[in-house]
Design an enzyme around this catalytic site. Structure first.
Site, PDB file in Angstrom:
ATOM      1  N   ASN A 138      33.096  25.424   6.306  1.00  0.00           N
ATOM      2  CA  ASN A 138      34.456  24.912   6.569  1.00  0.00           C
ATOM      3  C   ASN A 138      35.247  25.788   7.542  1.00  0.00           C
ATOM      4  O   ASN A 138      36.136  25.296   8.228  1.00  0.00           O
ATOM      5  CB  ASN A 138      35.232  24.672   5.268  1.00  0.00           C
ATOM      6  CG  ASN A 138      35.523  25.933   4.488  1.00  0.00           C
ATOM      7  OD1 ASN A 138      35.985  26.919   5.033  1.00  0.00           O
ATOM      8  ND2 ASN A 138      35.258  25.898   3.194  1.00  0.00           N
ATOM      9  N   ASN A 159      27.341  17.689  -4.081  1.00  0.00           N
ATOM     10  CA  ASN A 159      25.906  17.385  -3.952  1.00  0.00           C
ATOM     11  C   ASN A 159      25.124  18.678  -3.854  1.00  0.00           C
ATOM     12  O   ASN A 159      25.682  19.693  -3.440  1.00  0.00           O
ATOM     13  CB  ASN A 159      25.663  16.576  -2.673  1.00  0.00           C
ATOM     14  CG  ASN A 159      26.191  15.171  -2.782  1.00  0.00           C
ATOM     15  OD1 ASN A 159      26.163  14.572  -3.831  1.00  0.00           O
ATOM     16  ND2 ASN A 159      26.688  14.660  -1.669  1.00  0.00           N
ATOM     17  N   ARG A 218       4.459   7.900  11.597  1.00  0.00           N
ATOM     18  CA  ARG A 218       3.237   7.138  11.873  1.00  0.00           C
ATOM     19  C   ARG A 218       3.555   5.696  12.230  1.00  0.00           C
ATOM     20  O   ARG A 218       2.991   5.131  13.156  1.00  0.00           O
ATOM     21  CB  ARG A 218       2.388   7.175  10.590  1.00  0.00           C
ATOM     22  CG  ARG A 218       0.950   6.920  10.750  1.00  0.00           C
ATOM     23  CD  ARG A 218       0.164   7.265   9.495  1.00  0.00           C
ATOM     24  NE  ARG A 218       0.587   6.559   8.301  1.00  0.00           N
ATOM     25  CZ  ARG A 218       1.023   7.156   7.196  1.00  0.00           C
ATOM     26  NH1 ARG A 218       1.121   8.471   7.147  1.00  0.00           N
ATOM     27  NH2 ARG A 218       1.380   6.447   6.142  1.00  0.00           N
ATOM     28  N   GLU A 235      27.990  18.037  11.326  1.00  0.00           N
ATOM     29  CA  GLU A 235      27.507  17.870   9.958  1.00  0.00           C
ATOM     30  C   GLU A 235      27.172  19.206   9.306  1.00  0.00           C
ATOM     31  O   GLU A 235      26.485  20.040   9.899  1.00  0.00           O
ATOM     32  CB  GLU A 235      26.225  17.009  10.034  1.00  0.00           C
ATOM     33  CG  GLU A 235      25.592  16.700   8.721  1.00  0.00           C
ATOM     34  CD  GLU A 235      26.407  15.716   7.904  1.00  0.00           C
ATOM     35  OE1 GLU A 235      27.145  14.904   8.485  1.00  0.00           O
ATOM     36  OE2 GLU A 235      26.305  15.786   6.669  1.00  0.00           O
ATOM     37  N   ASP A 236      27.664  19.400   8.098  1.00  0.00           N
ATOM     38  CA  ASP A 236      27.294  20.560   7.281  1.00  0.00           C
ATOM     39  C   ASP A 236      27.469  21.912   7.980  1.00  0.00           C
ATOM     40  O   ASP A 236      26.638  22.816   7.839  1.00  0.00           O
ATOM     41  CB  ASP A 236      25.863  20.385   6.729  1.00  0.00           C
ATOM     42  CG  ASP A 236      25.866  19.456   5.506  1.00  0.00           C
ATOM     43  OD1 ASP A 236      26.928  18.898   5.188  1.00  0.00           O
ATOM     44  OD2 ASP A 236      24.815  19.292   4.871  1.00  0.00           O
ATOM     45  N   ASN A 295      29.295   8.416  -2.280  1.00  0.00           N
ATOM     46  CA  ASN A 295      28.618   9.161  -1.221  1.00  0.00           C
ATOM     47  C   ASN A 295      29.002   8.568   0.120  1.00  0.00           C
ATOM     48  O   ASN A 295      29.108   7.347   0.254  1.00  0.00           O
ATOM     49  CB  ASN A 295      27.103   9.079  -1.423  1.00  0.00           C
ATOM     50  CG  ASN A 295      26.405  10.111  -0.580  1.00  0.00           C
ATOM     51  OD1 ASN A 295      26.409  10.024   0.639  1.00  0.00           O
ATOM     52  ND2 ASN A 295      25.833  11.104  -1.222  1.00  0.00           N
ATOM     53  N   LYS A 307      20.343  11.964   7.782  1.00  0.00           N
ATOM     54  CA  LYS A 307      21.541  11.160   8.078  1.00  0.00           C
ATOM     55  C   LYS A 307      21.211  10.061   9.082  1.00  0.00           C
ATOM     56  O   LYS A 307      21.596   8.910   8.926  1.00  0.00           O
ATOM     57  CB  LYS A 307      22.645  12.050   8.655  1.00  0.00           C
ATOM     58  CG  LYS A 307      23.353  12.852   7.604  1.00  0.00           C
ATOM     59  CD  LYS A 307      24.753  12.341   7.356  1.00  0.00           C
ATOM     60  CE  LYS A 307      25.179  12.680   5.953  1.00  0.00           C
ATOM     61  NZ  LYS A 307      26.574  12.999   5.768  1.00  0.00           N
ATOM     62  N   ASP A 365      31.524  14.150   9.475  1.00  0.00           N
ATOM     63  CA  ASP A 365      31.315  13.271   8.332  1.00  0.00           C
ATOM     64  C   ASP A 365      31.721  13.923   7.015  1.00  0.00           C
ATOM     65  O   ASP A 365      32.216  13.257   6.111  1.00  0.00           O
ATOM     66  CB  ASP A 365      29.840  12.856   8.290  1.00  0.00           C
ATOM     67  CG  ASP A 365      29.623  11.820   7.234  1.00  0.00           C
ATOM     68  OD1 ASP A 365      30.374  10.835   7.225  1.00  0.00           O
ATOM     69  OD2 ASP A 365      28.730  12.007   6.390  1.00  0.00           O
ATOM     70  N   ASP A 366      31.517  15.238   6.912  1.00  0.00           N
ATOM     71  CA  ASP A 366      31.892  15.921   5.655  1.00  0.00           C
ATOM     72  C   ASP A 366      33.390  15.830   5.426  1.00  0.00           C
ATOM     73  O   ASP A 366      33.852  15.827   4.294  1.00  0.00           O
ATOM     74  CB  ASP A 366      31.499  17.400   5.697  1.00  0.00           C
ATOM     75  CG  ASP A 366      30.035  17.561   5.996  1.00  0.00           C
ATOM     76  OD1 ASP A 366      29.232  16.965   5.290  1.00  0.00           O
ATOM     77  OD2 ASP A 366      29.702  18.259   6.972  1.00  0.00           O
ATOM     78  N   ALA A 424      35.547  19.012   2.550  1.00  0.00           N
ATOM     79  CA  ALA A 424      35.600  17.698   1.904  1.00  0.00           C
ATOM     80  C   ALA A 424      36.976  17.482   1.276  1.00  0.00           C
ATOM     81  O   ALA A 424      37.615  16.439   1.498  1.00  0.00           O
ATOM     82  CB  ALA A 424      34.500  17.590   0.858  1.00  0.00           C
ATOM     83  N   ARG A 429       0.842  -1.207   0.000  1.00  0.00           N
ATOM     84  CA  ARG A 429       0.000   0.000   0.000  1.00  0.00           C
ATOM     85  C   ARG A 429       0.878   1.259   0.000  1.00  0.00           C
ATOM     86  O   ARG A 429       0.610   2.221  -0.721  1.00  0.00           O
ATOM     87  CB  ARG A 429      -0.927  -0.006   1.213  1.00  0.00           C
ATOM     88  CG  ARG A 429      -1.917   1.167   1.204  1.00  0.00           C
ATOM     89  CD  ARG A 429      -2.890   1.143   2.362  1.00  0.00           C
ATOM     90  NE  ARG A 429      -3.748  -0.017   2.371  1.00  0.00           N
ATOM     91  CZ  ARG A 429      -3.623  -1.036   3.219  1.00  0.00           C
ATOM     92  NH1 ARG A 429      -2.679  -1.035   4.141  1.00  0.00           N
ATOM     93  NH2 ARG A 429      -4.453  -2.053   3.168  1.00  0.00           N
ATOM     94  N   TYR A 449      17.351  10.942   1.327  1.00  0.00           N
ATOM     95  CA  TYR A 449      18.599  11.692   1.458  1.00  0.00           C
ATOM     96  C   TYR A 449      18.928  12.362   0.125  1.00  0.00           C
ATOM     97  O   TYR A 449      18.015  12.761  -0.601  1.00  0.00           O
ATOM     98  CB  TYR A 449      19.718  10.771   1.999  1.00  0.00           C
ATOM     99  CG  TYR A 449      20.772  11.623   2.622  1.00  0.00           C
ATOM    100  CD1 TYR A 449      20.463  12.448   3.710  1.00  0.00           C
ATOM    101  CD2 TYR A 449      22.045  11.687   2.094  1.00  0.00           C
ATOM    102  CE1 TYR A 449      21.402  13.313   4.244  1.00  0.00           C
ATOM    103  CE2 TYR A 449      22.991  12.545   2.635  1.00  0.00           C
ATOM    104  CZ  TYR A 449      22.657  13.358   3.705  1.00  0.00           C
ATOM    105  OH  TYR A 449      23.584  14.220   4.227  1.00  0.00           O
ATOM    106  N   ARG A 463      26.174  25.305   5.941  1.00  0.00           N
ATOM    107  CA  ARG A 463      26.642  24.824   4.629  1.00  0.00           C
ATOM    108  C   ARG A 463      25.914  23.527   4.342  1.00  0.00           C
ATOM    109  O   ARG A 463      26.429  22.445   4.575  1.00  0.00           O
ATOM    110  CB  ARG A 463      28.164  24.642   4.654  1.00  0.00           C
ATOM    111  CG  ARG A 463      28.834  24.686   3.318  1.00  0.00           C
ATOM    112  CD  ARG A 463      28.592  23.394   2.506  1.00  0.00           C
ATOM    113  NE  ARG A 463      29.445  22.291   2.933  1.00  0.00           N
ATOM    114  CZ  ARG A 463      29.016  21.028   3.078  1.00  0.00           C
ATOM    115  NH1 ARG A 463      27.754  20.696   2.874  1.00  0.00           N
ATOM    116  NH2 ARG A 463      29.846  20.098   3.455  1.00  0.00           N
TER     117      ARG A 463
END
Ligand code: NAD
Length: 552
Positions: free
Chosen positions: A250, A409, A83, A246-247, A453, A175, A269-270, A306, A59, A104, A157
Site C-alpha cells: 500500500n 484472502n 497446450r 496489482e498487489d 471478490n 487475473k 484493482d486492489d 483495500a 478427459r 485464482y 503484497r
C-alpha cells in the site's frame, strides 16, 4: 464448431502441422476434423478418433479428478492453458464456481508461494530492474503487437501473503485468465507482467530454486523511476493498453495510482475493484435490511489499500445519497494494527488521515466495535480469526442484521469463516467473504455465503475498457459497476443470504456490468471508438468465445 474471422487474427500465414499441434492458441487436440487433418498435414500425427469438444473436456475433468490436491489441479490447468488454450477456457466457462478457486484465490496463493518449485513454462513478461533502460525492447519481445490489457505487480503484497518477489507472477497470470474466462476479454490481448526489483523475503533469497533477482528489494526514487520507465514504454509499444496495477504494497500502490490515474489508462484493482465489489455487497445488504448506504456506520479492520479504496467509494455513494463529504466520513471508521484510527493512534498512515476521529484510542477490535457501534464490519487486515466470537456477538447485540464482510484472502487469512459468522450471530449475519466458503446449515436453514471478490468487477470493467478502447478508468465507472452488479442480485439470492449473483452465472453478470460501464465511457467522452447505436450488442460482439474454430 463455428467459422470465425478471429482465426485470421491468430495467424499471419497458413499454419504448419507443427504450429497446429504446438501453438496453444491453435491446438484443438483430437478435435481436428478429417478435412483439417488432410489439408494441414496432420494425418498420422494424431490417433484415429475425431473427438467433440465435450469428449476432450471429459478427459480433462477425469485427469483433474485424479489429482491429489488443488495445487496439482492448478498445475494441470496451467499446463492445459499452455497446450490447448481454447479447451482450457471452455473448461473454465463450463463451471466457474468449480474452477475459479483453482486458477485464482485461494489456490493461486499457494501456487505463488511455491512458484519457484512448481515452475514449468514461464508465462508473461519479466521486467527485471537489471534491464532498466531497455524496457521498450523487452515489451517488443512479446509476440503480440495488439496488447490491450496489462496486469502488473512488483510482488510485494501478494494477496495477504506478503513479499513473494518474482513468484508473485502467478497473480497477473491468474487475473488475466479470469479476464478471458469470465470477462470475455480475448486472451491474446492480455499481458501479465512482473517488475522484478528484488525481494526482502529471506526464505526466497536462500532458496536455490528462487527464479528472480536474488537481492534486497529496490525502493524509493530508483523504484519510482523504474515504474515510470515501464509506464512510458507501455505507452510507446502498446499505446492502446490499459494498465492494471496489482498487489503492490500500500505504500507504493496508493501513490502510484495517484500519479498515473489522470495521465494514462490505468487502475488499481486492489483499491478500486475491491471497492466496487464491497459496495455492491453493501447494496445487497441494504436491500436485505431495507435501508440505504448513508444509514450505515462502517468499521474497517485494516487501513491499507483495500480499506481505503472501499472507504472512498462508500464516501462517494453516501454523497450521492445526500450526505456532505464530512457527514459521509464521520460514518466511516478504521482500526489499524495499533488500534482505532483516532488522533492518539501512534501509527497512522497518510491515507488513513481522512478517516481519523477525535475519540479515545481502542486497542482491541472488539472494544472498537463496542465504542463505534457499527452496522457493518469489513475485514481487510490479513489477520485470520480477528472477527472472533466476542466481535460477532457484539455486532449481533448492536444490530438485528449485522453486516460481516471478512474480505482478506486467501482463505487462511480470512477474518472469520461463514460458519462462525452465522453461528455466533444466531443466523442473523449478512455475510460475504473474499475467499469462498461452502454453504452452511444453521437452525434448519441453508445459508449460501457470497464471495465478495473483485472477480465480479475487474473482468467487466476490463471488457468495457477493451471494447471502447477507453483512455481513462474513473471511480464513477467502478460505482456504476457496483450498482449494476448489485441490481443483478435476485430476491431468491437474497433469501439464501447471497449479496452477489451466483458464480455460475458470472459471465452474464460481467457482460451486463460491462455494458453499463461502456455506456458511461461513451457518455463521459473516454472512448477511442465511435459510439455505436446499440452499445449492448457492440459490447457483446467483443466477447471472447473459446469454442474451437473450423479451419478453411
Ligand atoms: P494492505 O497491506 O494495504 O493492508 C493491510 C492492512 O491491515 C494494513 O493497514 C495493516 O496495518 C493492517 N493490519 C495488519 N495487521 C493488523 C492487525 N493486527 N489489526 C488491524 N489491522 C492490521 O493490504 P490490502 O491490499 O489492503 O489487502 C488486505 C487484505 O484484503 C489482503 O488479504 C487481500 O488479499 C485482501 N483483499 C481482498 C480483496 C477481495 O476482493 N476480497 C481485494 C483486495 C484485497
Amino acid at each position: 464448431m463455428r467459422k470465425n474471422s478471429a482465426w485470421r487474427y491468430a495467424l499471419d500465414m497458413r499454419p504448419s502441422a507443427f504450429d497446429l499441434l504446438f501453438n496453444p492458441r491453435l491446438n484443438k487436440g483430437l478435435c481436428f476434423t478429417e478435412a483439417e487433418r488432410e489439408n494441414y498435414g496432420l494425418l498420422g500425427l494424431l490417433p484415429d478418433a475425431i473427438e467433440t469438444a465435450e469428449t476432450l473436456l471429459q478427459r480433462a475433468r477425469l485427469h483433474l479428478s485424479q489429482k491429489p490436491n488443488d495445487l496439482e489441479r492448478y498445475i494441470y490447468l496451467s499446463e492445459l492453458q499452455d497446450r490447448n488454450e481454447r479447451a482450457f477456457y471452455q473448461l473454465l466457462r463450463s463451471d466457474p464456481p468449480q474452477y475459479m478457486p483453482i486458477v485464482y484465490t485461494p489456490t493461486v496463493g499457494e501456487a505463488c508461494q511455491k512458484f519457484g518449485h512448481i515452475l514449468r513454462r514461464p508465462k508473461g513478461l519479466y521486467c527485471s530492474i537489471r534491464h532498466r533502460g531497455r524496457l521498450d525492447d523487452l515489451l517488443r519481445n512479446w509476440q503480440n503487437r495488439e496488447v490491450r490489457f496489462i496486469c502488473v505487480t512488483d510482488g510485494e503484497r501478494i494477496l495477504g501473503l506478503g513479499d513473494l518477489g518474482v513468484c508473485g507472477m502467478g497473480i497477473p497470470v491468474g487475473k488475466l485468465t479470469l479476464y478471458a474466462a469470465v470477462g470475455g476479454v480475448p486472451p491474446e490481448s492480455c499481458l501479465p507482467v512482473i517488475l522484478d526489483v528484488g525481494t526482502d523475503n529471506q526464505q526466497f533469497l536462500m532458496d536455490p530454486l528462487y527464479p528472480g533477482i536474488r537481492e534486497p528489494r529496490v525502493r524509493g526514487a530508483d523504484f519510482d523511476s523504474f515504474v515510470e520507465e515501464f509506464v512510458q514504454s507501455v505507452q510507446k509499444v502498446f499505446p492502446q493498453a490499459a494498465i492494471q496495477f496489482e498487489d503492490f504494497h500500500n505504500t507504493t500502490a496508493i501513490p502510484l495510482l495517484a500519479r498515473y490515474r489522470d495521465r494514462v489508462c490505468c487502475f488499481n484493482d486492489d483499491i478500486q475493484g475491491t471497492a466496487a465489489t464491497a459496495v455492491a455487497g453493501l447494496f445487497g445488504a441494504c436491500r436485505m435490511i431495507g435501508n440505504r448506504l448513508c444509514d450505515h456506520r462502517l468499521l474497517f479492520l485494516g487501513g491499507g489499500s483495500a480499506a481505503v479504496g472501499i472507504a472512498e467509494l462508500i464516501e462517494l455513494q453516501m454523497q450521492r445519497e445526500g450526505l456532505s463529504a464530512s457527514e459521509a466520513r464521520a460514518r466511516i471508521w478504521m482500526h489499524n494494527s495499533s488500534g482505532l484510527c483516532v488522533q492518539s493512534n501512534p501509527r497512522l498512515s497518510a491515507h488513513q488521515v481522512p478517516y481519523v476521529k477525535e475519540a479515545p484510542l481502542q486497542k482491541d477490535f472488539a472494544d472498537s466495535v463496542a465504542f463505534v457501534r457499527p452496522t457493518a464490519i469489513i475485514g481487510a487486515s490479513t489477520v485470520p480469526k480477528s472477527f472472533n466470537e466476542r466481535v460477532i456477538r457484539a455486532m449481533s447485540v448492536i444490530n438485528e442484521r449485522p453486516v460481516i464482510f471478512p474480505l482478506s484472502n486467501p482463505t487462511s487469512k480470512s477474518e472469520c469463516s461463514a460458519e462462525e459468522a452465522y453461528q455466533w450471530s444466531d443466523g442473523r449475519a449478512i455475510f460475504a467473504s473474499g475467499s469462498p466458503f461452502p454453504p452452511v446449515r444453521f437452525g434448519g436453514k441453508l445459508f449460501v455465503p457470497g464471495q465478495g471478490n473483485n472477480v465480479y468487477i475487474f473482468p467487466a470493467v476490463g471488457l468495457a475498457v477493451f471494447a471502447t478502447i477507453a483512455t481513462r478508468v474513473t471511480d464513477a465507472m467502478f460505482l456504476k459497476a457496483a450498482e449494476t452488479l448489485a441490481s443483478r442480485v435476485t430476491q431468491g439470492d437474497l433469501d439464501v443470504g447471497l449479496v452477489y449473483p451466483p458464480l455460475r452465472t458470472i459471465l452474464e453478470s460481467e457482460i451486463a456490468v460491462a455494458v453499463e460501464v461502456a455506456k458511461l465511457i461513451f457518455a463521459e467522452g473516454f472512448a477511442r471508438v465511435a459510439e455505436p447505436e446499440d452499445i449492448d450488442a457492440f459490447v457483446r460482439s467483443k466477447v471472447y468465445d473459446p469454442a474451437f474454430i473450423e479451419m478453411a
